[in-house]
Design a protein around this motif. Structure first.
Motif, PDB file in Angstrom:
ATOM      1  N   ILE A 179      -3.827   0.220   5.400  1.00 60.53           N
ATOM      2  CA  ILE A 179      -3.817   1.251   4.367  1.00 60.53           C
ATOM      3  C   ILE A 179      -2.693   0.903   3.405  1.00 60.53           C
ATOM      4  O   ILE A 179      -1.546   0.777   3.803  1.00 60.53           O
ATOM      5  CB  ILE A 179      -3.544   2.645   4.962  1.00 60.53           C
ATOM      6  N   ALA A 180      -3.045   0.703   2.153  1.00 53.01           N
ATOM      7  CA  ALA A 180      -2.028   0.358   1.169  1.00 53.01           C
ATOM      8  C   ALA A 180      -1.878   1.528   0.197  1.00 53.01           C
ATOM      9  O   ALA A 180      -2.769   1.800  -0.594  1.00 53.01           O
ATOM     10  CB  ALA A 180      -2.443  -0.913   0.426  1.00 53.01           C
ATOM     11  N   ASP A 181      -0.729   2.216   0.285  1.00 52.44           N
ATOM     12  CA  ASP A 181      -0.495   3.392  -0.559  1.00 52.44           C
ATOM     13  C   ASP A 181       0.303   2.989  -1.790  1.00 52.44           C
ATOM     14  O   ASP A 181       1.507   2.790  -1.719  1.00 52.44           O
ATOM     15  CB  ASP A 181       0.268   4.455   0.247  1.00 52.44           C
ATOM     16  N   GLU A 182      -0.368   2.864  -2.912  1.00 54.14           N
ATOM     17  CA  GLU A 182       0.265   2.472  -4.171  1.00 54.14           C
ATOM     18  C   GLU A 182       1.178   1.258  -3.983  1.00 54.14           C
ATOM     19  O   GLU A 182       2.355   1.299  -4.316  1.00 54.14           O
ATOM     20  CB  GLU A 182       1.091   3.632  -4.740  1.00 54.14           C
ATOM     21  N   PRO A 183       0.642   0.168  -3.468  1.00 53.95           N
ATOM     22  CA  PRO A 183       1.515  -0.961  -3.109  1.00 53.95           C
ATOM     23  C   PRO A 183       2.156  -1.644  -4.302  1.00 53.95           C
ATOM     24  O   PRO A 183       3.113  -2.378  -4.146  1.00 53.95           O
ATOM     25  CB  PRO A 183       0.578  -1.927  -2.378  1.00 53.95           C
ATOM     26  N   THR A 184       1.619  -1.419  -5.487  1.00 49.88           N
ATOM     27  CA  THR A 184       2.184  -2.164  -6.613  1.00 49.88           C
ATOM     28  C   THR A 184       2.810  -1.270  -7.664  1.00 49.88           C
ATOM     29  O   THR A 184       3.323  -1.750  -8.661  1.00 49.88           O
ATOM     30  CB  THR A 184       1.068  -2.982  -7.291  1.00 49.88           C
ATOM     31  N   THR A 185       2.801   0.024  -7.471  1.00 48.12           N
ATOM     32  CA  THR A 185       3.282   0.943  -8.489  1.00 48.12           C
ATOM     33  C   THR A 185       4.737   0.691  -8.866  1.00 48.12           C
ATOM     34  O   THR A 185       5.112   0.799 -10.026  1.00 48.12           O
ATOM     35  CB  THR A 185       3.143   2.389  -7.981  1.00 48.12           C
ATOM     36  N   ALA A 186       5.550   0.367  -7.891  1.00 48.38           N
ATOM     37  CA  ALA A 186       6.979   0.231  -8.185  1.00 48.38           C
ATOM     38  C   ALA A 186       7.352  -1.173  -8.621  1.00 48.38           C
ATOM     39  O   ALA A 186       8.528  -1.492  -8.738  1.00 48.38           O
ATOM     40  CB  ALA A 186       7.782   0.620  -6.948  1.00 48.38           C
ATOM     41  N   LEU A 187       6.366  -2.015  -8.875  1.00 52.38           N
ATOM     42  CA  LEU A 187       6.679  -3.413  -9.197  1.00 52.38           C
ATOM     43  C   LEU A 187       6.355  -3.767 -10.641  1.00 52.38           C
ATOM     44  O   LEU A 187       5.543  -3.104 -11.282  1.00 52.38           O
ATOM     45  CB  LEU A 187       5.882  -4.342  -8.273  1.00 52.38           C
ATOM     46  N   ASP A 188       6.981  -4.841 -11.122  1.00 52.64           N
ATOM     47  CA  ASP A 188       6.654  -5.353 -12.466  1.00 52.64           C
ATOM     48  C   ASP A 188       5.209  -5.827 -12.493  1.00 52.64           C
ATOM     49  O   ASP A 188       4.641  -6.197 -11.478  1.00 52.64           O
ATOM     50  CB  ASP A 188       7.513  -6.575 -12.800  1.00 52.64           C
ATOM     51  N   VAL A 189       4.652  -5.851 -13.694  1.00 51.36           N
ATOM     52  CA  VAL A 189       3.234  -6.216 -13.841  1.00 51.36           C
ATOM     53  C   VAL A 189       2.920  -7.601 -13.293  1.00 51.36           C
ATOM     54  O   VAL A 189       1.907  -7.818 -12.645  1.00 51.36           O
ATOM     55  CB  VAL A 189       2.809  -6.146 -15.317  1.00 51.36           C
ATOM     56  N   THR A 190       3.804  -8.543 -13.557  1.00 52.87           N
ATOM     57  CA  THR A 190       3.509  -9.905 -13.094  1.00 52.87           C
ATOM     58  C   THR A 190       3.542  -9.980 -11.574  1.00 52.87           C
ATOM     59  O   THR A 190       2.702 -10.620 -10.940  1.00 52.87           O
ATOM     60  CB  THR A 190       4.532 -10.910 -13.656  1.00 52.87           C
ATOM     61  N   ILE A 191       4.520  -9.321 -10.998  1.00 51.89           N
ATOM     62  CA  ILE A 191       4.616  -9.291  -9.538  1.00 51.89           C
ATOM     63  C   ILE A 191       3.414  -8.555  -8.969  1.00 51.89           C
ATOM     64  O   ILE A 191       2.848  -8.930  -7.931  1.00 51.89           O
ATOM     65  CB  ILE A 191       5.904  -8.583  -9.081  1.00 51.89           C
ATOM     66  N   GLN A 194       0.586 -10.802  -8.507  1.00 54.52           N
ATOM     67  CA  GLN A 194       0.773 -11.690  -7.350  1.00 54.52           C
ATOM     68  C   GLN A 194       0.447 -10.973  -6.054  1.00 54.52           C
ATOM     69  O   GLN A 194      -0.211 -11.522  -5.163  1.00 54.52           O
ATOM     70  CB  GLN A 194       2.220 -12.172  -7.286  1.00 54.52           C
ATOM     71  N   ILE A 195       0.946  -9.744  -5.945  1.00 58.76           N
ATOM     72  CA  ILE A 195       0.750  -9.007  -4.696  1.00 58.76           C
ATOM     73  C   ILE A 195      -0.733  -8.723  -4.468  1.00 58.76           C
ATOM     74  O   ILE A 195      -1.237  -8.856  -3.347  1.00 58.76           O
ATOM     75  CB  ILE A 195       1.554  -7.687  -4.716  1.00 58.76           C
ATOM     76  N   LEU A 196      -1.410  -8.331  -5.533  1.00 62.38           N
ATOM     77  CA  LEU A 196      -2.834  -8.040  -5.381  1.00 62.38           C
ATOM     78  C   LEU A 196      -3.600  -9.284  -4.977  1.00 62.38           C
ATOM     79  O   LEU A 196      -4.501  -9.241  -4.128  1.00 62.38           O
ATOM     80  CB  LEU A 196      -3.396  -7.457  -6.675  1.00 62.38           C
TER      81      LEU A 196
END
Lengths: 342, 324, 293
Positions: A179-191, A194-196
């Motif tokens: 379960i991924a709860d907003e895994p990228t919200t707190a990160l920069d767009v470029t990062i 990468q995470i996605l």
């Protein structure tokens, strides 16, 4: 069709506060199949995070999963099994990645220690084995010099790396679902990208099911196969991702799509959905979106819409399913008419 | 770390000097002098007293006495105790270790009980255990030290005679015991006074620790730990506690002086041969050098305590380690 | 995470439920305090006997609680209950006045130290540090050992004069914090004197922490006075104080437990009440301390 991996039936998670009962999740049902990526999208306050926490029974008092809810996973009802049984599931068969990598890691333990802890809690291998596997997972998530990084503390890592650590943590026991709860919200767009990419890659390699919770339709577009749209503690639309983007039915989904800025368009102002989410202690009668909807009429106030079947695998909680003609007569949403706040 | 220590040490010395000055002024502003007590004894004539005064330099102008005093302090000469007829430093040398022993054991007990209580309270928060422990803490926090000491003495040395009535060792038997016996005897004598200290001071620690733990619980990494399958007990004692210990460490700075003060009364009740007992016994003899030295020592303790707390704080928090 | 999610809203509401429990214990503590203080203050009307009267020196010596002497008699054949009431009056008054003295001295010193600059400021700060590092009990012991026959008024003054350091530090901190703010400069430009600025702007901000400190402080002073009286350097017999009453019973506490027990209980209950009150005040006034500008 084979058995779903996880089956949620009529989940209701309510918070019993002195200020009233907040019905954050109010009758949510869905299935996840093995290996599939299901997205849940909605604004803050719609109940998507609470749904995720409920799956792992991480709801703290005064919140409570109400009777009548069922979460069937690997033959067990997660709502009713005992605490020991639940602990055996958490981190082991279902893992969760939280939103803020900044605060999701304990600042006083090394990163490796925290990742290895999953194995120590669930496995009966030695500390050495756990550490080795932790380094393995860190490698898998693309962290450079994983052996050294594992000995570092969270504050010594960047945001993107910390998120990778959390993903590694989730993968430790090779869970059936993440379960991924907003895994990228707190990160920069470029990062973020990468995470996605990492998540998609891992999912393909390991066949893990992913429940992706986000408010960002872009993330949905990139990762999800099927999507649930939540509003007011309920699912208001369910469809596969293609259908959702091409052929959204529910006015709320429509609003979300319309609100997304497009790089090819030139627009002076962003479109917003007027009004705000009502408080979960007082959901409006009938359709919960009616005050902000361009198409609502009297029926929407008196009759709470069920999930209508729109097409194959496509449902929508809107009376327009039965009276599609109304779509031709949009009007100013009620919040804008009466100036009704909230 | 070295620069920090040096700076704090220097500050500490200035403060000690100031304290010495303040104490000196206060004592010497009092009416009479140490020999007024002997006014009652007709055998000691005025001329004898004059001789004494001259010997101890009490007939000199105040300024000169002060300078001599400060010089002596920094040379390690804390004067001569009239009532005990020994150099003050010797008296301190004999009794301070006993006080330190009592204080240390009491401190360990207080922190142990305090942290333990807090953990239980947080684990069972909102339930009856939590409230009961809270009330117990509050009650003990409000109890006068000497009264609790009396009650414990009566309870466990008289009515239920399990422990000795007082002293650090058995007056009669000690010298005849073997090394193991000696240790056991000392331990037995230590139990009640140390227990009293611990009971008096653990509530403060429990309250701070509980508050710190509750503050930490909503943090993200606690949810992460639970989501990993970590049991609630481990969540609190492993994940939460390590982060919540930091504010409690600073309590060491407060605990030192508090225990010193508490030890004074407790030593009197349990006849524990420490500095506190000596001070109390010298009250009526107006033993200025001893009293001044006691206050000075107390200050040194306070400063040492806060310094220790600062050092520990920096050592434990990995985030601060990089800031040296 | 958006702070307005139902989860955080729920947690916040849960916090306010604690507040109601807080209210109740504060009320209870207040009632307890009144139940103790009022009879003590009216001791001359309420006490069954004169506290120093010894009507039957032999026959009434150290008698256990009975109908005529509900709390028993002490080794000097005096009624414990009466002495408890009169002693309470004395102990409470001493604590109250001493605390007021402490607050006044502390506020004054803190204000002066806060407004001082340069060398004066450093010196005042260091002196405060030094004073704060002296254990109060030891200092008091030293002082009262040197000064022998002090009347109660002097005793109270000295108690007060040794308890103001914490308040001073508080006040100094506030003054320092506010001194450099723009609105102060504006007020000064408009002709306000430092005193006026102090009373209008600084004082409201320190009232809360000082009041809390005072409430908790009264409890400390009660215990301190009791301790000093128990040692024989506080309130001198035959005047009753809770502390010297405990001393009267200390030697025979194993057999004549009531002499020391009741004054001790009185102290515990009173101090507890002050502590609960102080805590409740702290919780009620702290979370959103308004900076009044």
């Amino acid at each position: 069709m084979s058995e779903p991996l996880l089956s949620v039936e009529n989940l209701r998670t309510w918070f019993h506060t002195p200020a009233g009962v907040a019905k954050s999740v109010d009758g949510v049902s869905f299935d996840i199949r093995a290996g599939e990526t299901l997205g849940i999208v909605g604004e803050s306050g719609c109940g998507k995070s609470v749904t995720a926490l409920s799956l792992l029974r991480l709801i703290q008092p005064p919140g409570r999963i109400e009777a009548g809810s069922r979460i069937v996973f690997e033959g067990k009802d997660l709502v009713t099994i005992d605490e020991a049984g639940m602990r055996a599931v958490r981190g082991n068969r279902i893992a969760m990645i939280f939103q803020e990598p900044m605060s999701a890691l304990n600042p006083v333990f090394t990163v490796g220690d925290q990742v290895a802890e999953v194995a120590r809690v669930h496995g009966n291998g030695s500390r050495g084995d756990a550490w080795e596997r932790a380094v393995e997972m860190l490698t898998l998530t693309g962290i450079p010099s994983p052996g050294e990084r594992a000995k570092q503390y969270p504050h010594q890592l960047s945001g993107g790396m910390r998120q990778r650590v959390l993903i590694a943590m989730a993968l430790m026991m090779n869970p059936a679902m993440i379960i991924a709860d907003e895994p990228t919200t707190a990160l920069d767009v470029t990062i973020q990208a990468q995470i996605l990419e990492l998540l998609t890659d891992l999912k393909q390699r390991l066949g893990t099911a992913i429940l992706m919770i986000t408010h960002d339709l872009g993330v949905i577009a990139e990762t999800a196969e099927r999507v649930l749209v939540m509003y007011g503690g309920e699912i208001v639309e369910e469809a596969d991702v293609r259908t959702l983007f091409d052929d959204a039915h529910h006015p709320y989904t429509e609003g979300l799509m319309y609100a997304m800025p497009h790089i090819t368009e030139s627009r002076e102002r962003l479109n917003v959905i007027p009004g705000t989410v009502p408080p979960p202690t007082a959901w409006p009668s009938g359709c919960r979106f009616r005050d902000r909807c361009r198409y609502s009429w009297e029926r929407c106030e008196s009759e709470h819409p069920p999930l209508y079947q729109i097409g194959a695998g496509h449902t929508s909680r809107c009376h327009l399913a039965e009276e599609p003609g109304r779509r031709a007569h949009p009007h100013l949403p009620l919040v804008e008419q009466t100036g009704a706040a909230l | 770390m070295a620069a920090f220590l040096a700076r704090r040490l220097a500050q500490g010395i200035i403060v000690v000097a100031l304290v010495a000055t303040i104490v000196f002024l206060l004592i010497h502003a009092a009416p009479g002098d140490p020999f007024s007590a002997s006014l009652e004894n007709p055998a000691i004539t005025e001329s004898v007293r004059e001789t004494w005064r001259r010997e101890y330099g009490l007939d000199r102008p105040l300024g000169e006495q002060y300078v001599r005093y400060v010089q002596n302090v920094f040379r390690g000469n804390l004067g001569f105790s009239f009532s005990l007829q020994r150099p003050v430093v010797d008296v301190i040398g004999d009794t301070l270790p006993n006080t330190l022993l009592l204080m240390s054991v009491g401190l360990i007990g207080a922190f142990g009980l305090g942290i333990g209580t807090a953990i239980v309270q947080v684990r069972k928060r909102g339930r009856r255990v939590d409230r009961l422990l809270g009330s117990l803490s509050l009650t003990l926090f409000s109890v006068p030290d000497f009264w609790l000491a009396l009650l414990i003495l009566v309870g466990f040395a008289y009515w239920i005679p399990i422990f000795p009535i007082g002293g650090a060792t058995d007056a009669v038997m000690y010298d005849m015991l073997g090394p193991a016996g000696k240790l056991a005897d000392r331990a037995k004598h230590l139990v009640l006074p140390a227990l009293t200290l611990a009971l008096l001071y653990y509530p403060l620690i429990a309250r701070h620790q509980r508050a710190a733990l509750l503050e930490v619980l909503p943090e993200g990494y606690i949810s992460t730990a639970r989501a990993k399958g970590v049991g609630e007990n481990a969540v609190i004692t492993r994940h939460a506690l390590r982060n919540a210990l930091l504010p409690v460490i600073t309590l060491l700075g407060v605990a030192f002086p508090a225990l010193l003060t508490g030890a004074v009364f407790i030593e009197k009740v349990f006849s524990w041969p420490g500095m506190g007992l000596v001070i109390i016994n010298s009250i009526h003899s107006r033993d200025y050098p001893l009293l001044m030295a006691a206050v000075l020592m107390g200050s040194v303790f306070v400063i040492a305590g806060s310094l220790l707390a600062d050092v520990l704080y920096r050592a434990i928090d990995p985030r601060m380690r990089d800031e040296f | 995470m958006n702070s307005d999610t139902p989860v955080t809203r729920a947690v916040f509401a849960f916090g306010s439920r604690q507040w109601r429990r807080n209210d109740r214990s504060a009320a209870f503590a207040g009632a307890l305090l009144l139940a103790i203080a009022i009879p003590c203050l009216l001791a001359s009307f309420v006490a069954p006997y004169d506290p120093t009267a010894q009507p039957d020196i032999i026959g009434l010596q150290s008698r256990p609680p009975s109908l005529s002497h509900p709390l028993g008699t002490d080794p000097y054949s005096r009624d414990v209950l009466s002495r408890l009431l009169y002693g309470g009056r004395l102990s409470l008054s001493v604590a109250l006045v001493a605390t007021i003295v402490s607050i006044t001295l502390g506020t004054a010193y803190g204000a002066v130290a806060g407004y001082a600059r340069g060398l004066t400021s450093s010196v005042l700060e260091r002196v405060l540090d030094a004073l704060l590092s002296i254990p109060r009990l030891l200092l008091l012991i030293a002082i009262f050992a040197a000064w022998r026959d002090i009347p109660v008024s002097g005793f109270v003054m000295i108690l007060g004069a040794t308890g103001w350091y914490g308040v001073a530090r508080l006040v100094r901190g506030q003054v320092l914090a506010l001194r450099n703010q723009d609105f102060i400069a504006a007020a000064t430009a408009l002709g306000a004197t430092r005193l006026r600025i102090f009373t209008r702007h600084v004082l409201p901000n320190i009232v809360t922490p000082v009041v809390v400190a005072a409430t908790l402080g009264i409890g400390h002073v009660i215990v301190l006075e009791a301790g000093l009286s128990w040692l024989g350097i506080g309130v001198r017999p035959p005047t009753a104080s809770w502390g010297n009453m405990i001393q009267d019973g200390s030697d025979q506490i194993a057999s004549h437990w009531w002499i020391s027990l009741f004054p001790g209980l009185a102290i515990v209950l009173t101090v507890m009440a002050f502590n609960v009150l102080g805590d409740a005040l702290l919780k009620a006034l702290s979370p959103r301390r308004p900076v009044i500008e």
